[in-house]
Design a protein around this motif. Structure first.
Motif, short mmCIF file in Angstrom:
data_model
loop_
_atom_site.label_atom_id
_atom_site.label_comp_id
_atom_site.label_asym_id
_atom_site.label_seq_id
_atom_site.Cartn_x
_atom_site.Cartn_y
_atom_site.Cartn_z
N PHE A 77 0.78 -1.14 0.20
CA PHE A 77 -0.01 0.03 0.12
C PHE A 77 0.87 1.31 -0.10
N ALA A 78 0.14 2.50 -0.31
CA ALA A 78 0.92 3.52 -0.55
C ALA A 78 1.47 4.37 1.01
N ASN A 79 0.55 4.17 1.92
CA ASN A 79 0.99 4.72 3.12
C ASN A 79 0.48 3.83 4.22
N PRO A 80 0.93 4.14 5.46
CA PRO A 80 0.45 3.44 6.80
C PRO A 80 -1.10 3.58 6.77
N ASP A 81 -1.86 4.48 6.51
CA ASP A 81 -3.15 4.78 6.73
C ASP A 81 -3.73 3.89 6.04
N VAL A 82 -3.46 3.67 4.74
CA VAL A 82 -4.34 2.83 3.87
C VAL A 82 -4.01 1.31 4.30
N GLN A 83 -2.61 1.43 4.77
CA GLN A 83 -2.32 -0.08 5.43
C GLN A 83 -3.05 -0.75 6.63
N LYS A 84 -3.66 0.46 7.47
CA LYS A 84 -4.41 0.00 8.78
C LYS A 84 -5.83 -0.52 8.07
N SER A 85 -6.32 0.54 7.19
CA SER A 85 -7.67 0.15 6.87
C SER A 85 -7.76 -1.01 6.05
N ALA A 86 -6.77 -1.41 5.13
CA ALA A 86 -6.68 -2.69 4.54
C ALA A 86 -6.72 -3.89 5.47
N SER A 87 -6.01 -3.97 6.45
CA SER A 87 -5.68 -5.00 7.26
C SER A 87 -7.07 -5.13 8.09
N ASP A 88 -7.94 -4.22 8.28
CA ASP A 88 -9.26 -4.31 9.07
C ASP A 88 -9.87 -4.92 7.94
N ALA A 89 -10.28 -4.60 6.83
CA ALA A 89 -10.92 -5.26 5.97
C ALA A 89 -10.62 -6.51 5.72
N ILE A 90 -9.41 -6.78 5.47
CA ILE A 90 -9.02 -8.32 5.14
C ILE A 90 -9.30 -9.30 6.34
N LYS A 91 -9.08 -8.59 7.57
CA LYS A 91 -9.48 -9.71 8.82
C LYS A 91 -11.09 -9.83 8.86
N ALA A 92 -11.87 -8.83 8.45
CA ALA A 92 -13.16 -9.19 8.45
C ALA A 92 -13.55 -10.18 7.35
N ALA A 93 -13.13 -10.13 6.35
CA ALA A 93 -13.36 -10.85 5.11
C ALA A 93 -12.87 -12.46 5.30
N LEU A 94 -11.86 -12.52 5.88
CA LEU A 94 -10.97 -13.89 5.89
C LEU A 94 -11.56 -14.74 7.38
N GLY A 95 -11.87 -14.04 8.30
CA GLY A 95 -12.04 -14.82 9.50
C GLY A 95 -10.87 -15.42 10.27
N ASP A 96 -11.07 -16.40 10.96
CA ASP A 96 -10.07 -17.09 11.78
C ASP A 96 -9.09 -18.04 11.10
N ASP A 97 -9.56 -18.36 9.76
CA ASP A 97 -8.63 -19.27 8.90
C ASP A 97 -7.42 -18.87 8.66
N TYR A 98 -7.08 -17.33 8.82
CA TYR A 98 -5.93 -16.80 8.28
C TYR A 98 -5.49 -15.69 9.35
N THR A 99 -4.02 -15.68 9.08
CA THR A 99 -3.48 -14.57 10.27
C THR A 99 -3.41 -13.37 9.32
N VAL A 100 -3.50 -12.36 9.74
CA VAL A 100 -3.32 -11.10 8.88
C VAL A 100 -2.59 -10.14 9.84
N ALA A 101 -1.27 -9.70 9.24
CA ALA A 101 -0.37 -9.09 10.06
C ALA A 101 0.20 -8.00 9.12
N PHE A 102 0.82 -6.90 9.94
CA PHE A 102 1.47 -5.85 8.96
C PHE A 102 2.99 -6.37 8.73
N ASN A 103 3.33 -5.80 7.44
CA ASN A 103 4.58 -6.12 7.32
C ASN A 103 5.31 -5.15 6.31
N LEU A 104 6.49 -5.30 5.78
CA LEU A 104 6.93 -4.22 4.98
C LEU A 104 7.30 -5.10 3.67
N LYS A 105 7.06 -4.61 2.41
CA LYS A 105 7.43 -5.25 1.30
C LYS A 105 8.75 -4.48 0.62
N SER A 106 9.75 -5.48 0.14
CA SER A 106 10.95 -4.86 -0.31
C SER A 106 10.66 -4.51 -1.76
#
Length: 623
Positions: A77-106
């Motif tokens: 993502f372009a910045n940490p604010d979008v990263q936070k919003s995206a993380s919340d949306a992904i967690k809600a969509a995937l549930g407990d079957d996946y672990t969603v965590a912040f990271n940095l992409k090279s």
């Protein structure tokens, strides 16, 4: 100067090219990302990628790219604010079957990564992350040890044909195991047998009442202290194996006192996910089968379970009745590796038991050929929720039968566990088993979060300090030593480039103390050139020709430069080998910096000076 060897020119050219190429990845800054990893019931595939893309579109969280790796998905993502919003949306969509965590992409180009060039990993103070202080539950250690001794004493009395009424743990923790024998002779025999088999137990006879002859067996205090220290060591090793396997760069995992552990994870920004990483335990329990499949179905429907059995289910919900008595557990494994069953070709885990576990398994299978045995996968995860503004931590234990089969032959130390759904699951389970389960639960008593914005501020201040220090040194050298000062400036710049390249190549984590080491290295690196320039000036004053003065300056200054840097090397080596944490980081940077500065200050400046003056007739020198 004309006799400066060509192989040295080639060496300088190769080293400088290496420095430029392997320092280059640090120019490409990483971007915020969200990493999605599958748990036991999830899969990472194209369908997951599409699901994540749809969730981001719905939440208006624009991604700059979604990359499907071997075992995880990475959305940038372009910045940490979008990263936070995206993380919340992904967690809600995937549930407990996946672990969603912040990271940095090279963002390092592929051609650099193809030759092994990578940017330096950043420490907790630069990249942000989490700091935990954890308390090891020593009471759990005592509980486990006393329960184990109770089972072992019960087995020993049966083996020696010593009559007894009961073998139970005392109600008060730490008071040991209470054994009630049938007669005084039985008590004497039991005392002798236990003393020989378990010398770590202190035995004390109780008061006789009728036909009850009590004997108390308690763990000696020195043994309890030893168990506590071993528990800390095992938890340290387990946490290191687990966190290293998860790819957290340069984690800090250290013992503090007799019962606490410090864990620092750089780059981890989600404290809930970090707690899940360090607090989860996974192990196997091997239990004897109980009853028939129909009895298990009836127990599942009615909820009535025999008193000496437990009801379990597998991944598909099929019920199984297994004995309450555990044959062996995962903490009795000394090795585990993923493999494939030779007969069925399905994924499996090959395990090796320690001596005690091997004896128990051999004794059980010797008398149980043709009978069923179940393998239970046990996972303990601490879930964190906020209730009325307070954080509440609740342990969640998942128990699932992964294998239930008939014992076809006798085995003990080495055997296979089958029933795993995929090679990836077998590999992950083998990794957790090999690393071991936590010897005792840990409670987080203190936590601190260093946000990425604070880390970025530290990086900017560190870079300003390096640039300011470098600029002042370059300016002073150029003004005082003229052309030779400019040559020293070029060498000093390449010293910084080569230092960064070496640190990046060997994976040294950059921290604030590391930046301090770089600044100190730059300040000391010019010392060698000061010695060389002053020696050249002295030779000129003594009447030497310019070329002879240059040659003598380098030859005579080398011994002094070597002596000065050897003392610095000894100090840096002591910091590196004996220090830990920030001290070690400072020492490593200083050690590498001294070695690179010796090369650039002498060999590189010598090569440049030879190119400028080597084939010219000189009347004077700009020094």
């Amino acid at each position: 100067m004309s006799d400066f060897p060509r192989w040295k020119y080639a060496l300088v050219a190769i080293v400088l090219a290496f420095g430029i190429i392997y320092a280059l990845p640090n120019v490409f800054l990483p971007v915020p990302a969200v990493q999605i990893t599958a748990n036991r019931n999830g899969t990472v595939d194209q369908a997951l990628q599409q699901k994540v893309s749809d969730a981001l579109t719905k939440a208006n969280a624009a991604s700059t790219g979604i990359e499907l790796k071997n075992d995880h998905l990475l959305a940038s993502f372009a910045n940490p604010d979008v990263q936070k919003s995206a993380s919340d949306a992904i967690k809600a969509a995937l549930g407990d079957d996946y672990t969603v965590a912040f990271n940095l992409k090279s963002t390092v180009p592929g051609w650099l990564t193809a030759i092994g060039a990578k940017s330096m990993p950043l420490g907790l103070d630069l990249q942000g992350g989490v700091h935990f202080l954890m308390q090891v539950d020593q009471d759990d250690v005592i509980d486990k040890q006393e329960t184990r001794y109770a089972d072992d004493i019960r087995s020993l009395l049966r083996e020696k044909n010593i009559r007894y009424d009961s073998v139970v743990r005392n109600a008060q923790r730490g008071q040991g195991v209470s054994v009630v024998l049938k007669s005084a002779a039985d008590r004497t025999a039991a005392t002798n047998a236990i003393a020989v088999e378990y010398p770590d137990l202190a035995l004390r006879e109780g008061t006789d009442t009728g036909d009850r002859f009590p004997l108390n067996a308690s763990v000696r205090p020195d043994k309890l202290r030893e168990l506590g220290l071993n528990t800390i060591r095992q938890n340290l090793a387990t946490l290191r194996n687990r966190i290293n396997a998860l790819g957290v760069s340069e984690p800090v995992i250290q013992q503090q006192g007799d019962s606490r552990i410090v864990v620092e994870l750089a780059g981890v920004q989600d404290t809930a996910e970090a707690k899940k990483i360090i607090g989860a335990t996974a192990t196997l329990e091997y239990r004897a089968g109980y009853g028939t499949p129909q009895q298990a179905m009836d127990a599942a429907r009615s909820g009535i379970v025999p008193p000496d059995a437990r009801l379990y289910k597998d991944h598909d919900g099929r019920p199984y009745l297994l004995s309450k008595n555990i044959i062996v557990t995962g903490d009795q494994l000394v090795d585990a590796s993923s493999s494939f069953d030779q007969q069925s070709g399905t994924p499996a885990v090959s395990v090796t038991l320690n001596a005690a576990g091997a004896k128990k398994m051999l004794d059980f299978t010797t008398g149980s050929v043709g009978k069923p045995m179940g393998v239970v996968y046990v996972e303990r995860v601490v879930e964190t929720k906020t209730v009325d503004g307070k954080e509440v931590r609740t342990p969640k234990i998942t128990e699932e039968v992964i294998n239930y089969a008939t014992i076809n032959g006798v085995f003990g130390k080495n055997f296979q566990t089958t029933g795993l759904r995929s090679p990836k699951e077998a590999s992950e389970l083998a990794l957790l088993l090999k690393g071991g389960s936590l010897a005792a639960p840990v409670d987080i008593v203190e936590e601190r979060v260093i946000g990425p914005s604070l880390g970025q501020d530290n990086i900017q201040k560190g870079l300003r300090a390096v640039m300011l220090g470098l600029a002042l040194v370059l300016l002073a050298a150029a003004i005082y030593y003229k052309l030779f000062g400019l040559v020293a400036d070029v060498a000093l710049f390449f010293n910084l480039v080569i230092l960064v390249a070496v640190m990046s190549a060997i994976g040294v984590t950059l921290t604030m103390p590391g930046i301090a080491g770089i600044v100190l290295t730059l300040g000391m690196a010019i010392d060698a050139n000061v010695l060389i320039c002053e020696r050249i000036r002295e030779e000129l004053r003594n009447g030497s020709t310019p070329l002879a003065a240059i040659r003598a300056g380098y030859d005579k200054a080398w011994a002094t430069i070597l002596d000065a840097n050897v003392t610095h090397l000894i100090a840096a080596l002591a910091l590196t080998t004996m220090g830990s944490g920030p001290i070690k980081g400072f020492g490593v940077t200083l050690l590498i910096g001294i070695l690179t500065s010796m090369f650039t200050s002498v060999t590189v400046t010598h090569a440049i000076t030879a190119l400028i003056h080597g084939h010219r007739k000189l009347k004077t020198l700009s020094v």
